[in-house]
Motif scaffolding. Structure first.
Motif, mmCIF file in Angstrom:
data_model
loop_
_atom_site.group_PDB
_atom_site.id
_atom_site.type_symbol
_atom_site.label_atom_id
_atom_site.label_comp_id
_atom_site.label_asym_id
_atom_site.label_seq_id
_atom_site.Cartn_x
_atom_site.Cartn_y
_atom_site.Cartn_z
ATOM 1 N N ALA A 89 0.840 -1.204 0.000
ATOM 2 C CA ALA A 89 0.000 0.000 0.000
ATOM 3 C C ALA A 89 0.869 1.246 0.000
ATOM 4 O O ALA A 89 0.602 2.217 -0.719
ATOM 5 C CB ALA A 89 -0.922 -0.012 1.220
ATOM 6 N N THR A 90 1.958 1.220 0.807
ATOM 7 C CA THR A 90 2.850 2.375 0.859
ATOM 8 C C THR A 90 3.495 2.631 -0.499
ATOM 9 O O THR A 90 3.499 3.752 -0.997
ATOM 10 C CB THR A 90 3.955 2.137 1.898
ATOM 11 O OG1 THR A 90 3.343 1.771 3.131
ATOM 12 C CG2 THR A 90 4.786 3.372 2.107
ATOM 13 N N MET A 91 4.030 1.549 -1.092
ATOM 14 C CA MET A 91 4.697 1.687 -2.384
ATOM 15 C C MET A 91 3.721 2.185 -3.447
ATOM 16 O O MET A 91 4.082 2.958 -4.331
ATOM 17 C CB MET A 91 5.308 0.352 -2.810
ATOM 18 C CG MET A 91 6.629 0.069 -2.125
ATOM 19 S SD MET A 91 7.787 1.390 -2.509
ATOM 20 C CE MET A 91 9.162 0.972 -1.514
ATOM 21 N N ALA A 92 2.480 1.716 -3.364
ATOM 22 C CA ALA A 92 1.476 2.112 -4.359
ATOM 23 C C ALA A 92 1.236 3.618 -4.310
ATOM 24 O O ALA A 92 0.833 4.206 -5.303
ATOM 25 C CB ALA A 92 0.170 1.360 -4.124
ATOM 26 N N VAL A 93 1.470 4.240 -3.161
ATOM 27 C CA VAL A 93 1.327 5.700 -3.084
ATOM 28 C C VAL A 93 2.659 6.378 -3.389
ATOM 29 O O VAL A 93 2.714 7.363 -4.124
ATOM 30 C CB VAL A 93 0.834 6.125 -1.681
ATOM 31 C CG1 VAL A 93 0.602 7.625 -1.649
ATOM 32 C CG2 VAL A 93 -0.443 5.394 -1.327
ATOM 33 N N VAL A 94 3.743 5.831 -2.804
ATOM 34 C CA VAL A 94 5.049 6.499 -2.923
ATOM 35 C C VAL A 94 5.501 6.592 -4.375
ATOM 36 O O VAL A 94 5.921 7.656 -4.832
ATOM 37 C CB VAL A 94 6.121 5.759 -2.086
ATOM 38 C CG1 VAL A 94 7.508 6.227 -2.477
ATOM 39 C CG2 VAL A 94 5.890 5.998 -0.613
ATOM 40 N N ILE A 95 5.400 5.485 -5.120
ATOM 41 C CA ILE A 95 5.991 5.458 -6.463
ATOM 42 C C ILE A 95 5.356 6.504 -7.387
ATOM 43 O O ILE A 95 6.077 7.361 -7.912
ATOM 44 C CB ILE A 95 5.952 4.030 -7.051
ATOM 45 C CG1 ILE A 95 6.837 3.122 -6.208
ATOM 46 C CG2 ILE A 95 6.405 4.022 -8.501
ATOM 47 C CD1 ILE A 95 6.757 1.661 -6.571
ATOM 48 N N PRO A 96 4.021 6.498 -7.584
ATOM 49 C CA PRO A 96 3.459 7.532 -8.469
ATOM 50 C C PRO A 96 3.729 8.947 -7.965
ATOM 51 O O PRO A 96 4.155 9.819 -8.744
ATOM 52 C CB PRO A 96 1.955 7.254 -8.455
ATOM 53 C CG PRO A 96 1.758 5.962 -7.786
ATOM 54 C CD PRO A 96 2.977 5.625 -7.030
ATOM 55 N N LEU A 97 3.555 9.150 -6.657
ATOM 56 C CA LEU A 97 3.730 10.486 -6.084
ATOM 57 C C LEU A 97 5.152 10.994 -6.307
ATOM 58 O O LEU A 97 5.383 12.103 -6.812
ATOM 59 C CB LEU A 97 3.417 10.447 -4.587
ATOM 60 C CG LEU A 97 3.485 11.758 -3.840
ATOM 61 C CD1 LEU A 97 2.331 12.649 -4.239
ATOM 62 C CD2 LEU A 97 3.446 11.527 -2.333
ATOM 63 N N ALA A 98 6.127 10.148 -5.952
ATOM 64 C CA ALA A 98 7.527 10.565 -6.031
ATOM 65 C C ALA A 98 7.950 10.763 -7.481
ATOM 66 O O ALA A 98 8.674 11.711 -7.793
ATOM 67 C CB ALA A 98 8.421 9.540 -5.354
ATOM 68 N N LEU A 99 7.498 9.880 -8.372
ATOM 69 C CA LEU A 99 7.919 10.010 -9.766
ATOM 70 C C LEU A 99 7.354 11.289 -10.370
ATOM 71 O O LEU A 99 8.070 12.038 -11.037
ATOM 72 C CB LEU A 99 7.475 8.785 -10.579
ATOM 73 C CG LEU A 99 8.164 7.470 -10.222
ATOM 74 C CD1 LEU A 99 7.815 6.389 -11.224
ATOM 75 C CD2 LEU A 99 9.674 7.632 -10.149
ATOM 76 N N VAL A 100 6.062 11.560 -10.116
ATOM 77 C CA VAL A 100 5.459 12.770 -10.683
ATOM 78 C C VAL A 100 6.154 14.020 -10.146
ATOM 79 O O VAL A 100 6.583 14.887 -10.912
ATOM 80 C CB VAL A 100 3.947 12.806 -10.371
ATOM 81 C CG1 VAL A 100 3.384 14.176 -10.706
ATOM 82 C CG2 VAL A 100 3.224 11.741 -11.171
ATOM 83 N N LEU A 101 6.319 14.087 -8.821
ATOM 84 C CA LEU A 101 6.965 15.262 -8.232
ATOM 85 C C LEU A 101 8.402 15.396 -8.716
ATOM 86 O O LEU A 101 8.862 16.487 -9.042
ATOM 87 C CB LEU A 101 6.937 15.172 -6.700
ATOM 88 C CG LEU A 101 5.585 15.395 -6.040
ATOM 89 C CD1 LEU A 101 5.711 15.289 -4.521
ATOM 90 C CD2 LEU A 101 5.028 16.758 -6.410
ATOM 91 N N GLY A 102 9.112 14.270 -8.777
ATOM 92 C CA GLY A 102 10.514 14.286 -9.196
ATOM 93 C C GLY A 102 10.657 14.769 -10.627
ATOM 94 O O GLY A 102 11.526 15.591 -10.940
ATOM 95 N N VAL A 103 9.783 14.272 -11.505
ATOM 96 C CA VAL A 103 9.857 14.672 -12.911
ATOM 97 C C VAL A 103 9.504 16.145 -13.047
ATOM 98 O O VAL A 103 10.186 16.900 -13.747
ATOM 99 C CB VAL A 103 8.920 13.787 -13.767
ATOM 100 C CG1 VAL A 103 8.734 14.385 -15.148
ATOM 101 C CG2 VAL A 103 9.478 12.381 -13.869
ATOM 102 N N LEU A 137 4.388 6.227 6.655
ATOM 103 C CA LEU A 137 5.479 5.654 5.859
ATOM 104 C C LEU A 137 5.695 6.456 4.580
ATOM 105 O O LEU A 137 6.830 6.715 4.185
ATOM 106 C CB LEU A 137 5.174 4.190 5.524
ATOM 107 C CG LEU A 137 5.287 3.219 6.695
ATOM 108 C CD1 LEU A 137 4.787 1.839 6.304
ATOM 109 C CD2 LEU A 137 6.739 3.113 7.152
ATOM 110 N N VAL A 138 4.599 6.856 3.940
ATOM 111 C CA VAL A 138 4.720 7.611 2.697
ATOM 112 C C VAL A 138 5.435 8.928 2.952
ATOM 113 O O VAL A 138 6.368 9.289 2.235
ATOM 114 C CB VAL A 138 3.329 7.872 2.079
ATOM 115 C CG1 VAL A 138 3.428 8.897 0.959
ATOM 116 C CG2 VAL A 138 2.732 6.583 1.550
ATOM 117 N N LEU A 139 5.038 9.640 4.006
ATOM 118 C CA LEU A 139 5.631 10.935 4.304
ATOM 119 C C LEU A 139 7.137 10.832 4.442
ATOM 120 O O LEU A 139 7.881 11.676 3.960
ATOM 121 C CB LEU A 139 5.054 11.488 5.606
ATOM 122 C CG LEU A 139 3.861 12.415 5.460
ATOM 123 C CD1 LEU A 139 3.478 12.958 6.812
ATOM 124 C CD2 LEU A 139 4.184 13.555 4.502
#
Lengths: 322, 310
Positions: free
Chosen positions: B104-118, B184-186
């Motif tokens: 569940a954490t990864m499912a939020v972290v990956i899209p969020l981090a990739l979008v913000l990072g890009v 965890l996401v934060l």
């Protein structure tokens, strides 16, 4: 430009050089905020006895929650009558003139100790053990990295393998196992942090040395016939200091988190002395009825870590800019 | 490629073996200690001797280690001292619970981090870039054990929106997962965001992107078709390595929210000196960490043609 600036500073008294180095921080707003945060907590730690309004260990029985909240269901403590009981106790206290409502700025914890005073004295412990542990980790990690990077050969193989093995542990698993085995105390925390962080430092130093060992001044020193140890510590190490200073700020923040986590998990510095992580742990079960007991230590630790992280970011920004 | 994969797996097995030796030495070097832990502090000396003889603890250390290792690879780690059942019966369900939390954490972290990072890396030094960078520094500065009480105070005490614990007493309840996942996401998304940003920013300075822009391609197309492909290789590695950090964070979060998972189990085992359970948990944790590292390396090589074909 950084090298020129540093060269220009050379030859002046060390203290002046350090001060001028710090003055470079002015160029980075983020770094200044970080430095201010860190400085704030350092001042708090130094002047703790003057700043703290109460003895951090003194308990005010009247304010302690009736019964042990670890046994009571915290949900029920404040139901109906229990709330009235607590209020009655506080009222009695006020009538006896033991304190007034404005006395405890941040409230008291579950055994009736002043949160603010504990927070202030807790600063001393964090700012004593975190730098000490970080220093020990560097004292072990730097020679390892220098040896691995400069001597190469079997020394590199062995040291790299050992650090790979230690770094393959999820870091908190490693801490929990070590502390649970050797026991919780200040010295043991320093030992555990050194054991778990030295391999990471070794990797960074090794990487830097692999780059620096092919510079002319190293060849010159080799031609002069200087010993390997002298080349490593006198020729190479001072030139690797830039990235290491940035890393040490980040690592200091991380060590503060580690000490906090250990305290939070009940594996940290032994009570009753105030310790931020321990404060969160002690009052954790009261958090649903009285969050002030845990929230202020949380804010304190976060702001200190943030200070070191921003400082590191500012330093890196400056070192990259020039 | 095959040789590389084999070498990587070989290194992984070697690390696991060394870790197992270290663990074994740390926890089972002195048989008397083991017997005291298993039979309790009030057992008599005779009882301990009988138990030691029965379990073969009087054999030399290397033989004991090999026997332990032989059983361990078959999944038999012995009985838990606290739970009085085979370790595997406690371990696997707990690991499943943690896998749910982690997924569940990864499912939020990956899209969020990739979008913000890009977004941050697309225009280095822009306002978006700087605010995202500062945001990620702030969130990574708030450790899990600090954000958990603060979020709990806010969402449970002041807003009374979410349940305060995640013990799942009344069966599995997704609502109870929200707070732990949020914590965890934060803590975790900041690092992935910064790495994605760095990777994106690097790609944006390359010649082929400049060519694409100069030949008049729409900016959107340049980003989506040209930049992203290369920029997302490095974050893949970072995400895999992040699983190692997640295992640490999970200990704190599960302890705080009383979630019956692997992290809580390993903490519990360590505090109770539940030797066989500690060994099993540590081996599983190291396996997960080492396996994700190996996967990250192999995946990176596979995704990056410059390495694959050289």
């Amino acid at each position: 430009m950084a090298d020129q600036t540093i060269d220009a500073l050379r030859g002046e008294p060390i203290l002046l050089r350090i001060l001028k180095g710090i003055a470079l921080l002015r160029e980075s707003g983020v770094g200044m905020i970080g430095a201010a945060l860190v400085l704030f907590w350092v001042v708090v730690a130094l002047f703790a006895p003057l700043l703290a309004p109460f003895d951090p260990l003194a308990t005010l029985q009247l304010l302690a929650f009736p019964g042990d909240p670890y046994v009571l269901d915290p949900g029920k403590t404040f139901d109906g009558q229990a709330v009235e009981e607590v209020c009655a106790l506080i009222e009695t206290g006020e009538k006896q003139g033991k304190y007034d409502c404005g006395t405890f700025w941040l409230g008291t914890d579950r055994v009736g100790r002043d949160v603010l005073s504990r927070l202030i004295y807790g600063t001393q412990r964090v700012l004593l053990y975190a730098p000490l542990a970080t220093f020990c980790a560097y004292a072990v990690g730097i020679p390892m990295g220098l040896a691995a990077g400069y001597l190469r050969g079997w020394a590199d193989e062995v040291l790299s393998f050992v650090s790979n093995v230690i770094l393959s542990f999820p870091v908190l698993v490693l801490y929990v196992i070590i502390i649970a085995t050797i026991g919780a105390s200040g010295t043991n925390i320093v030992i555990a942090v050194t054991f778990a962080s030295a391999p990471g430092i070794m990797r960074i130093v090794r990487g830097l040395v692999l780059d620096l060992r092919n510079r002319e001044y190293v060849f010159a020193a080799q031609t002069r016939g200087e010993s390997a140890w002298r080349i490593m510590f006198v020729e190479i190490l001072p030139n690797a200091r830039g990235p290491l200073i940035v890393d040490s700020c980040l690592r200091l923040g991380y060590v503060i988190i580690t000490i906090g986590v250990l305290g939070f998990l009940g594996l940290g510095l032994p009570p009753p002395d105030p310790d931020w992580g321990g404060m969160i742990n002690e009052n954790r079960l009261m958090a649903l009825v009285a969050p002030h007991m845990t929230v202020f230590p949380c804010i304190a630790i976060s702001s200190l870590v943030l200070g070191f992280n921003l400082l590191a970011d500012g330093l890196r920004e400056i070192s990259l800019r020039d | 490629m095959l040789i590389f994969v084999m070498r990587r797996i070989g290194a992984m097995v070697l690390t696991m073996v060394v870790v197992s030796i270290l663990l074994f030495l740390l926890l089972e070097y002195s048989p008397g200690n083991v017997a005291t832990k298993v039979l309790g502090p009030y057992s008599s000396e005779e009882q301990r001797q009988i138990w030691l003889e029965e379990k073969g603890y009087n054999d030399p250390l290397p033989l004991r280690y090999l026997r332990w290792l032989g059983k361990a690879v078959q999944g038999d780690f012995g009985d838990s001292i606290k739970y009085k059942v085979p370790v595997s019966e406690v371990l696997w369900p707990r690991l499943g619970n943690t896998a749910i939390l982690g997924a569940a954490t990864m499912a939020v972290v990956i899209p969020l981090a990739l979008v913000l990072g890009v977004l941050a890396g697309m225009r280095e030094g822009s306002g978006t870039d700087r605010s995202i960078s500062v945001l990620s520094i702030i969130t990574t500065s708030v450790p899990e054990f600090a954000s958990a009480p603060m979020l709990q105070a806010f969402f449970v005490f002041y807003l009374a929106l979410l349940p305060g614990t995640s013990s799942m007493i009344g069966g599995f309840n997704p609502v109870e997962l929200i707070l732990p996942v949020m914590v965890l996401v934060l803590y975790d998304f900041g690092y992935v965001t910064r790495m994605t940003r760095a990777s994106m920013a690097e790609v944006m300075t390359t010649h082929y992107i400049r060519t694409a822009v100069l030949k008049g391609l729409p900016y959107k197309m340049v980003i989506m078709k040209h930049a992203l492909r290369n920029a997302l290789i490095a974050p893949f590695t970072v995400v895999m390595l992040q699983i190692n950090w997640l295992l640490s964070g999970v200990i704190v979060v599960e302890f705080f929210f009383a979630y019956k998972g692997f992290g809580f189990l390993i903490l519990d085992a360590s505090l109770n000196k539940d030797i066989f359970l500690i060994e099993a948990c540590a081996m599983v944790a190291v396996f997960v960490a080492v396996a994700t590292q190996a996967l990250a390396d192999i995946g990176y090589t596979y995704l990056n043609p410059r390495i694959r074909f050289s």
